[in-house]
Motif scaffolding. Structure first.
Motif, PDB file in Angstrom:
ATOM      1  N   PHE A   1      39.846  29.833  36.500  1.00 52.94           N
ATOM      2  CA  PHE A   1      38.979  29.909  35.327  1.00 52.94           C
ATOM      3  C   PHE A   1      38.415  31.316  35.181  1.00 52.94           C
ATOM      4  N   GLY A   2      38.081  31.935  36.292  1.00 57.10           N
ATOM      5  CA  GLY A   2      37.613  33.311  36.340  1.00 57.10           C
ATOM      6  C   GLY A   2      38.229  34.006  37.536  1.00 57.10           C
ATOM      7  N   PRO A   3      37.801  35.201  37.847  1.00 52.24           N
ATOM      8  CA  PRO A   3      38.350  35.935  38.991  1.00 52.24           C
ATOM      9  C   PRO A   3      38.184  35.160  40.299  1.00 52.24           C
ATOM     10  N   PRO A   4      39.106  35.346  41.266  1.00 55.34           N
ATOM     11  CA  PRO A   4      38.999  34.668  42.557  1.00 55.34           C
ATOM     12  C   PRO A   4      37.638  34.911  43.202  1.00 55.34           C
ATOM     13  N   GLY A   5      37.095  33.870  43.785  1.00 53.90           N
ATOM     14  CA  GLY A   5      35.795  33.980  44.431  1.00 53.90           C
ATOM     15  C   GLY A   5      34.626  33.931  43.476  1.00 53.90           C
ATOM     16  N   GLY A   6      34.922  33.826  42.186  1.00 56.28           N
ATOM     17  CA  GLY A   6      33.853  33.774  41.189  1.00 56.28           C
ATOM     18  C   GLY A   6      33.246  32.385  41.084  1.00 56.28           C
ATOM     19  N   ARG A   7      32.434  32.222  40.082  1.00 58.75           N
ATOM     20  CA  ARG A   7      31.728  30.959  39.911  1.00 58.75           C
ATOM     21  C   ARG A   7      32.044  30.379  38.543  1.00 58.75           C
ATOM     22  N   SER A   8      31.547  29.206  38.290  1.00 61.50           N
ATOM     23  CA  SER A   8      31.666  28.592  36.968  1.00 61.50           C
ATOM     24  C   SER A   8      30.323  27.984  36.607  1.00 61.50           C
TER      25      SER A   8
END
Length: 543
Positions: free
Chosen positions: A430-437
């Motif tokens: 959904f977003g960059p690796p290790g990111g959040r939602s």
């Protein structure tokens, strides 16, 4: 603005339109919220899925009190989603891929931070700016009671009192004051907004609360003392007043000025399907959502009845039917169709279901829906078979109705969880690796991601792609019912060359024997010879 021209072919009559909820689709910058650049990067996926158009939920400037449905400026993009340049590039990119773009329009109310409302509040009780909204003195000796008995759809009274003693109307959150469409400046503003986005190439508008713009004269009491609810489609002084149709006739004239058949789509709740069809008469809008169908239980008698009534209602005005099983306001149908009550789409927290059985029924419902004549709406992630997320922690929820008693649902966040694209752990691409939602994603969604399903011939994603590739061969606005036995729905649709396609759905709890009219085109699950298993739909070619 383009010159008056002959309308283009009616592309919308059989279109498949995919709803993108921007904050939950794709995040390009890693802030945990989806954005326009993220959507642009995923347009090739939507093209490969086989949809005809993309409907974008609001991305306008907003304090986000209700996920962007509280707008401060209809001509600006909220920085959380990008810029006006991003919006224009998105529209251009979609067109290059052969996709049309429909944008949400929110004309029933603004944000409380909209310049008009701020002027109205600052100017006091005699300010002319208050005439653009619904300001009233209160009832009772000291004006401490609301002006009438209307309830907010988000819970509690539909009125909030200002320190100067006057009250203002908000059928939704207090941060969303209702506009007064009797004021000419309101109509002028939205005609300008329509042209602003049409000039930038949008192909149409989904009109939020299309049935709510005009209120009954004098704002009379409802008198029933019942809490208001989104699904309350009975006769009401708040909604579906005849005056709305003059507004949409004026909008239709604007839409018709532009080439390429720009369309208007009504989110219109009304007491009957015939009243809904009034919104799509030849000089008004082009489509209206069919909430009666969406709310129908998984029952063969009820399903056939609502399909027949829907087709009859729109046939009378020459408009296409629309069909949908999910959207951003209701329980995902993978979970909903197994809920007690069957077709209840909101109003309470959903109960856990057998997710295997839920997906089986959802796949069957999808093939049934996609075989119907008219236009189909898909909600992002349904092509992955995503279930409703029912165990979100209270501190994560952002639905403004969640903490208010007796209001609409309050659990809409469960269908808005960002969708999984790839990988084995959140945010699943959904977003960059290790990111959040912005809402937490379930740990098991790795198996439901686009990447996980892409090459699987039996996946839900593959089924959707195959169905959407076959669907354009179905023609006409009619179907013919076929007797297939109790608990089984079957109908034929014409295809070129004088042949037909038969859709058969087993809604019983047992396998049923069905006649094979021809070659099997697609099924929602494996068949057993001549037996159609429970909660399974099949399409066959027939001479």
């Amino acid at each position: 603005m383009s010159e008056q021209s002959t309308p283009a072919p009616a592309w919308h009559r059989a279109a498949v339109i995919y709803q993108v909820y921007p904050r939950s689709f794709a995040d390009s910058d890693g802030d945990g919220i989806g954005d326009l650049r993220g959507i642009r990067g995923r347009l090739p996926y939507l093209r490969s899925l086989g949809v005809d158009a993309v409907w974008l939920s609001p991305f306008y400037a907003s304090p986000q009190a209700d996920a962007g449905y509280d707008v401060t400026d209809y001509r600006r993009v909220d920085p959380v989603f990008g810029t006006i340049d991003d919006a224009e590039t998105l529209i251009d990119d979609a067109h290059r891929l052969g996709l049309r773009i429909i944008v949400d329009l929110v004309p029933n109310h603004t944000s409380e931070q909209h310049d008009w409302f701020q002027r109205a509040v600052a100017g006091g009780p005699h300010s002319p700016w208050r005439n653009r909204y619904h300001f009233r003195p209160g009832q009772g000796p000291d004006g401490t009671e609301p002006p009438n008995d209307w309830e907010s759809l988000f819970g509690g009274p539909a009125w909030t009192r200002l320190p100067d003693g006057e009250w203002y109307l908000h059928l939704f959150a207090a941060e969303q004051p209702d506009l007064n469409w009797d004021h000419p400046a309101v109509a002028d503003e939205f005609r300008t907004v329509l042209r602003f986005w049409l000039d930038r190439g949008v192909d149409g508008f989904r009109i939020d609360v299309a049935h709510g713009l005009v209120k009954a004269a004098g704002l009379p009491n409802r008198g029933d003392h019942a809490p208001a609810h989104l699904l309350d489609i009975g006769v009401s002084p708040c909604f579906d007043q005849d005056g709305v149709h003059d507004i949409y006739r004026s909008w239709r004239r604007i839409l018709d000025e532009y080439p390429g058949r720009r369309i208007g789509v009504a989110e219109a709740w009304a007491p009957t399907l015939q009243r809904v069809a009034d919104y799509v008469r030849p000089d008004e809008l082009h489509q209206a959502f069919n909430f009666a169908y969406l709310a129908t239980a998984w029952d063969p008698i009820a399903q056939r009845e609502v399909i027949d009534e829907s087709l009859e209602a729109v046939r009378a005005v020459g408009a296409p039917a629309t069909w949908a099983l999910s959207n951003h306001d209701v329980i995902r149908h993978t979970t909903r169709l197994l809920q007690p009550g069957g077709g209840e789409i909101a109003g309470r927290r959903p109960e856990p279901v057998d997710e295997v059985a839920g997906l089986r029924r959802a796949r069957a419902a999808t093939l049934l829906m996609l075989a119907l004549p008219g236009s189909a709406y898909l909600f992002q992630g349904e092509e992955l078979g995503l279930p409703e997320v029912i165990d979100l922690p209270a501190e994560a929820r952002q639905d403004p109705a969640f903490h208010r008693a007796a209001g609409q649902d309050g659990y809409r966040d469960g269908c808005r969880v960002p969708i999984p694209w790839e990988g084995h752990e959140p945010p699943y691409g959904f977003g960059p690796p290790g990111g959040r939602s912005w809402l937490p994603q379930p740990a098991l969604w790795a198996t439901l991601s686009v990447a996980a399903q892409h090459s699987d011939p039996d996946s839900t994603l593959t089924m959707y792609r195959r169905a959407l590739a076959l669907r354009p061969t179905f023609t006409g606005d009619d179907l013919w019912w076929v007797d297939a036995g109790e608990g089984v729905l079957a109908f034929d649709r014409p295809v070129p060359g004088g042949e037909t396609v038969r859709c058969t759905t087993n809604m019983t709890g047992e396998p049923v024997a069905v006649k094979h009219p021809g070659r099997l085109l697609l099924a929602s699950g494996p068949l057993d010879g001549d037996m159609l298993p429970p909660d399974t739909t099949a399409w066959w070619s027939a001479g």
